[in-house]
Motif scaffolding. Structure first.
Motif, PDB file in Angstrom:
ATOM      1  N   ILE A  11      57.618 105.657  84.003  1.00 24.77           N
ATOM      2  CA  ILE A  11      56.560 105.841  83.005  1.00 24.77           C
ATOM      3  C   ILE A  11      57.169 105.767  81.611  1.00 24.77           C
ATOM      4  CG2 ILE A  11      54.724 107.362  82.168  1.00 24.77           C
ATOM      5  CD1 ILE A  11      54.365 106.265  85.091  1.00 24.77           C
ATOM      6  N   ASP A  12      58.184 106.565  81.366  1.00 24.39           N
ATOM      7  CA  ASP A  12      58.994 106.462  80.152  1.00 24.39           C
ATOM      8  C   ASP A  12      60.408 106.879  80.543  1.00 24.39           C
ATOM      9  OD1 ASP A  12      59.098 109.304  79.970  1.00 24.39           O
ATOM     10  OD2 ASP A  12      57.352 109.354  78.667  1.00 24.39           O
ATOM     11  N   ALA A  13      61.313 107.002  79.591  1.00 25.47           N
ATOM     12  CA  ALA A  13      62.719 107.175  79.940  1.00 25.47           C
ATOM     13  C   ALA A  13      63.043 108.525  80.572  1.00 25.47           C
ATOM     14  CB  ALA A  13      63.605 106.924  78.725  1.00 25.47           C
ATOM     15  N   ASP A  14      62.131 109.506  80.506  1.00 19.06           N
ATOM     16  CA  ASP A  14      62.393 110.773  81.191  1.00 19.06           C
ATOM     17  C   ASP A  14      61.247 111.201  82.113  1.00 19.06           C
ATOM     18  OD1 ASP A  14      60.494 111.813  79.378  1.00 19.06           O
ATOM     19  OD2 ASP A  14      62.018 112.653  78.062  1.00 19.06           O
ATOM     20  N   THR A  15      60.295 110.311  82.348  1.00 17.33           N
ATOM     21  CA  THR A  15      59.151 110.613  83.217  1.00 17.33           C
ATOM     22  C   THR A  15      58.940 109.458  84.181  1.00 17.33           C
ATOM     23  OG1 THR A  15      58.126 111.800  81.369  1.00 17.33           O
ATOM     24  CG2 THR A  15      56.727 111.314  83.264  1.00 17.33           C
ATOM     25  N   LEU A  16      58.702 109.777  85.456  1.00 14.87           N
ATOM     26  CA  LEU A  16      58.506 108.733  86.453  1.00 14.87           C
ATOM     27  C   LEU A  16      57.615 109.241  87.568  1.00 14.87           C
ATOM     28  CD1 LEU A  16      61.380 109.228  88.770  1.00 14.87           C
ATOM     29  CD2 LEU A  16      62.031 109.193  86.388  1.00 14.87           C
ATOM     30  N   VAL A  23      56.978 113.067  87.991  1.00 18.03           N
ATOM     31  CA  VAL A  23      58.197 113.863  87.815  1.00 18.03           C
ATOM     32  C   VAL A  23      58.692 113.752  86.381  1.00 18.03           C
ATOM     33  CG1 VAL A  23      60.628 114.084  88.482  1.00 18.03           C
ATOM     34  CG2 VAL A  23      58.893 113.621  90.231  1.00 18.03           C
ATOM     35  N   ARG A  24      59.002 114.884  85.786  1.00 19.76           N
ATOM     36  CA  ARG A  24      59.688 114.950  84.488  1.00 19.76           C
ATOM     37  C   ARG A  24      61.129 115.303  84.806  1.00 19.76           C
ATOM     38  NH1 ARG A  24      62.413 115.491  80.348  1.00 19.76           N
ATOM     39  NH2 ARG A  24      61.587 115.998  78.292  1.00 19.76           N
ATOM     40  N   LEU A  25      62.061 114.417  84.464  1.00 16.32           N
ATOM     41  CA  LEU A  25      63.458 114.657  84.790  1.00 16.32           C
ATOM     42  C   LEU A  25      63.987 115.883  84.056  1.00 16.32           C
ATOM     43  CD1 LEU A  25      64.780 110.994  84.832  1.00 16.32           C
ATOM     44  CD2 LEU A  25      64.494 112.518  86.805  1.00 16.32           C
ATOM     45  N   HIS A  26      64.633 116.757  84.799  1.00 19.89           N
ATOM     46  CA  HIS A  26      65.145 118.018  84.270  1.00 19.89           C
ATOM     47  C   HIS A  26      66.386 117.783  83.416  1.00 19.89           C
ATOM     48  CE1 HIS A  26      66.164 122.224  84.060  1.00 19.89           C
ATOM     49  NE2 HIS A  26      67.342 122.006  84.614  1.00 19.89           N
ATOM     50  N   GLY A  27      66.442 118.458  82.263  1.00 24.55           N
ATOM     51  CA  GLY A  27      67.657 118.507  81.473  1.00 24.55           C
ATOM     52  C   GLY A  27      67.918 117.325  80.566  1.00 24.55           C
ATOM     53  N   ILE A  28      66.939 116.401  80.435  1.00 24.78           N
ATOM     54  CA  ILE A  28      67.111 115.293  79.503  1.00 24.78           C
ATOM     55  C   ILE A  28      65.865 115.170  78.631  1.00 24.78           C
ATOM     56  CG2 ILE A  28      68.560 114.104  81.200  1.00 24.78           C
ATOM     57  CD1 ILE A  28      66.387 111.951  81.433  1.00 24.78           C
ATOM     58  N   ASP A  29      66.017 114.553  77.472  1.00 21.19           N
ATOM     59  CA  ASP A  29      64.893 114.343  76.563  1.00 21.19           C
ATOM     60  C   ASP A  29      65.050 112.956  75.950  1.00 21.19           C
ATOM     61  OD1 ASP A  29      62.517 115.054  75.332  1.00 21.19           O
ATOM     62  OD2 ASP A  29      63.479 116.125  73.685  1.00 21.19           O
ATOM     63  N   ARG A  61      63.344 101.526  93.132  1.00 19.34           N
ATOM     64  CA  ARG A  61      64.381 102.079  94.007  1.00 19.34           C
ATOM     65  C   ARG A  61      63.873 103.363  94.661  1.00 19.34           C
ATOM     66  NH1 ARG A  61      70.211 100.541  91.849  1.00 19.34           N
ATOM     67  NH2 ARG A  61      69.699  98.474  91.091  1.00 19.34           N
ATOM     68  N   GLN A  62      64.591 103.826  95.655  1.00 20.23           N
ATOM     69  CA  GLN A  62      64.232 105.041  96.367  1.00 20.23           C
ATOM     70  C   GLN A  62      64.955 106.237  95.751  1.00 20.23           C
ATOM     71  OE1 GLN A  62      61.898 105.228  99.044  1.00 20.23           O
ATOM     72  NE2 GLN A  62      61.538 103.198  98.128  1.00 20.23           N
ATOM     73  N   ALA A  63      64.207 107.272  95.423  1.00 21.06           N
ATOM     74  CA  ALA A  63      64.781 108.482  94.825  1.00 21.06           C
ATOM     75  C   ALA A  63      64.503 109.690  95.703  1.00 21.06           C
ATOM     76  CB  ALA A  63      64.189 108.727  93.436  1.00 21.06           C
ATOM     77  N   THR A  64      65.431 110.620  95.673  1.00 16.76           N
ATOM     78  CA  THR A  64      65.254 111.922  96.299  1.00 16.76           C
ATOM     79  C   THR A  64      65.429 112.953  95.192  1.00 16.76           C
ATOM     80  OG1 THR A  64      66.208 111.108  98.358  1.00 16.76           O
ATOM     81  CG2 THR A  64      66.086 113.488  98.082  1.00 16.76           C
ATOM     82  N   CYS A  65      64.460 113.855  95.075  1.00 14.53           N
ATOM     83  CA  CYS A  65      64.461 114.799  93.955  1.00 14.53           C
ATOM     84  C   CYS A  65      64.483 116.234  94.452  1.00 14.53           C
ATOM     85  CB  CYS A  65      63.213 114.596  93.089  1.00 14.53           C
ATOM     86  SG  CYS A  65      63.038 112.906  92.463  1.00 14.53           S
ATOM     87  N   GLU A  66      65.003 117.110  93.611  1.00 11.93           N
ATOM     88  CA  GLU A  66      64.998 118.537  93.884  1.00 11.93           C
ATOM     89  C   GLU A  66      64.239 119.224  92.762  1.00 11.93           C
ATOM     90  OE1 GLU A  66      68.202 122.162  94.268  1.00 11.93           O
ATOM     91  OE2 GLU A  66      68.793 120.151  94.957  1.00 11.93           O
ATOM     92  N   GLN A  67      63.100 119.837  93.103  1.00 10.46           N
ATOM     93  CA  GLN A  67      62.250 120.457  92.095  1.00 10.46           C
ATOM     94  C   GLN A  67      62.912 121.690  91.496  1.00 10.46           C
ATOM     95  OE1 GLN A  67      58.198 121.179  93.295  1.00 10.46           O
ATOM     96  NE2 GLN A  67      57.668 122.179  91.378  1.00 10.46           N
ATOM     97  N   TYR A  73      52.033 120.444  81.897  1.00  8.58           N
ATOM     98  CA  TYR A  73      51.133 119.312  82.160  1.00  8.58           C
ATOM     99  C   TYR A  73      50.952 119.071  83.649  1.00  8.58           C
ATOM    100  CZ  TYR A  73      52.678 118.750  77.381  1.00  8.58           C
ATOM    101  OH  TYR A  73      52.996 118.996  76.075  1.00  8.58           O
ATOM    102  N   GLY A  74      51.528 119.946  84.462  1.00 16.31           N
ATOM    103  CA  GLY A  74      51.386 119.816  85.907  1.00 16.31           C
ATOM    104  C   GLY A  74      52.403 118.882  86.544  1.00 16.31           C
ATOM    105  N   ARG A  75      53.348 118.377  85.755  1.00 16.93           N
ATOM    106  CA  ARG A  75      54.374 117.505  86.315  1.00 16.93           C
ATOM    107  C   ARG A  75      55.447 118.340  87.013  1.00 16.93           C
ATOM    108  NH1 ARG A  75      55.883 114.340  80.845  1.00 16.93           N
ATOM    109  NH2 ARG A  75      56.192 116.521  80.293  1.00 16.93           N
ATOM    110  N   VAL A  76      55.995 117.796  88.083  1.00  9.83           N
ATOM    111  CA  VAL A  76      57.134 118.417  88.742  1.00  9.83           C
ATOM    112  C   VAL A  76      58.364 118.148  87.883  1.00  9.83           C
ATOM    113  CG1 VAL A  76      58.654 118.265  90.752  1.00  9.83           C
ATOM    114  CG2 VAL A  76      56.164 118.233  91.055  1.00  9.83           C
ATOM    115  N   VAL A  77      59.076 119.202  87.509  1.00 11.19           N
ATOM    116  CA  VAL A  77      60.340 119.050  86.787  1.00 11.19           C
ATOM    117  C   VAL A  77      61.437 119.057  87.851  1.00 11.19           C
ATOM    118  CG1 VAL A  77      61.898 120.028  85.071  1.00 11.19           C
ATOM    119  CG2 VAL A  77      59.409 120.229  84.767  1.00 11.19           C
ATOM    120  N   ALA A  78      62.240 117.985  87.889  1.00 13.30           N
ATOM    121  CA  ALA A  78      63.184 117.847  88.991  1.00 13.30           C
ATOM    122  C   ALA A  78      64.422 117.065  88.568  1.00 13.30           C
ATOM    123  CB  ALA A  78      62.508 117.137  90.167  1.00 13.30           C
TER     124      ALA A  78
END
Length: 198
Positions: A11-16, A23-29, A61-67, A73-78
């Motif tokens: 979606i953008d460089a820290d959201t997918l 998912v909002r990627l944890h620890g990056i902005d 690609r295939q991703a595996t995430c840990e919440q 906004y209801g996004r999973v931060v992972a």
């Protein structure tokens, strides 16, 4: 909810989207779509540039995430891994985003290495996304005149407003609440917004 896993759609460089989970990627902005930067005296949309770099690296690609959490906004931060590589570490070390120390120091050394090497955003003149959002909390004017579709969040959901439509001029964009600007209707729909009924 089980930890998300599946095909990545950027979606953008820290959201997918990972499978059917936002998912909002944890620890990056990363820079916001529409956030300007200057490169060799030329202004560009650094949010779109960073998004495109992440898209080339991870789209499909295939991703595996840990919440870690769920954001307002209801996004999973992972934290997410693709082919054994931590997505956040790759994105920060390539200079496509910063370490978001407000939430984690996991990518501090990755950011320092990118800064020393002058990789990615470190070669540009740009505000950190948190500073950019704070300066533009509410606005009615598009930062890029070619990206003037307003993505507004209300009690009726995520709605986009086209220039010239009824209510467009009254609609304000509050970046700190997750509202944003879009360049095309297709982009707005892909990000989960729907057209205004007015």
């Amino acid at each position: 909810m089980a930890d998300p896993s599946g095909t990545v759609r950027v979606i953008d460089a820290d959201t997918l989207d990972v499978g059917d989970v936002r998912v909002r990627l944890h620890g990056i902005d990363a820079p916001e779509i529409g956030q300007p930067c200057t490169v060799n005296g030329q202004t560009r949309d650094c949010g779109r540039w960073a998004r495109d770099a992440v898209l080339l690296q991870f789209e499909g690609r295939q991703a595996t995430c840990e919440q870690v959490d769920t954001d307002r906004y209801g996004r999973v931060v992972a934290s997410c891994v693709v082919e054994g590589r931590d997505m956040g570490a790759v994105i920060v070390s390539e200079g496509w985003a910063w370490a978001y120390r407000r939430y984690s120091d996991a990518y501090d050394l990755d950011e320092k290495a990118a800064a020393v090497a002058g990789r990615g955003l470190w070669a540009f003149e740009i505000d950190r996304p948190s500073d950019y959002r704070a300066a533009r909390i509410q606005t009615t004017a598009a930062p890029d005149p070619d990206c003037a579709i307003k993505g507004n969040i209300s009690a009726n959901g995520r709605i986009y407003h086209l220039p010239g439509a009824d209510g467009y001029d009254r609609t304000r964009i509050n970046l700190s609440n997750g509202e944003r600007w879009f360049c095309t209707e297709a982009e707005a729909r892909a990000a989960g917004w729907r057209a205004s009924r007015r």
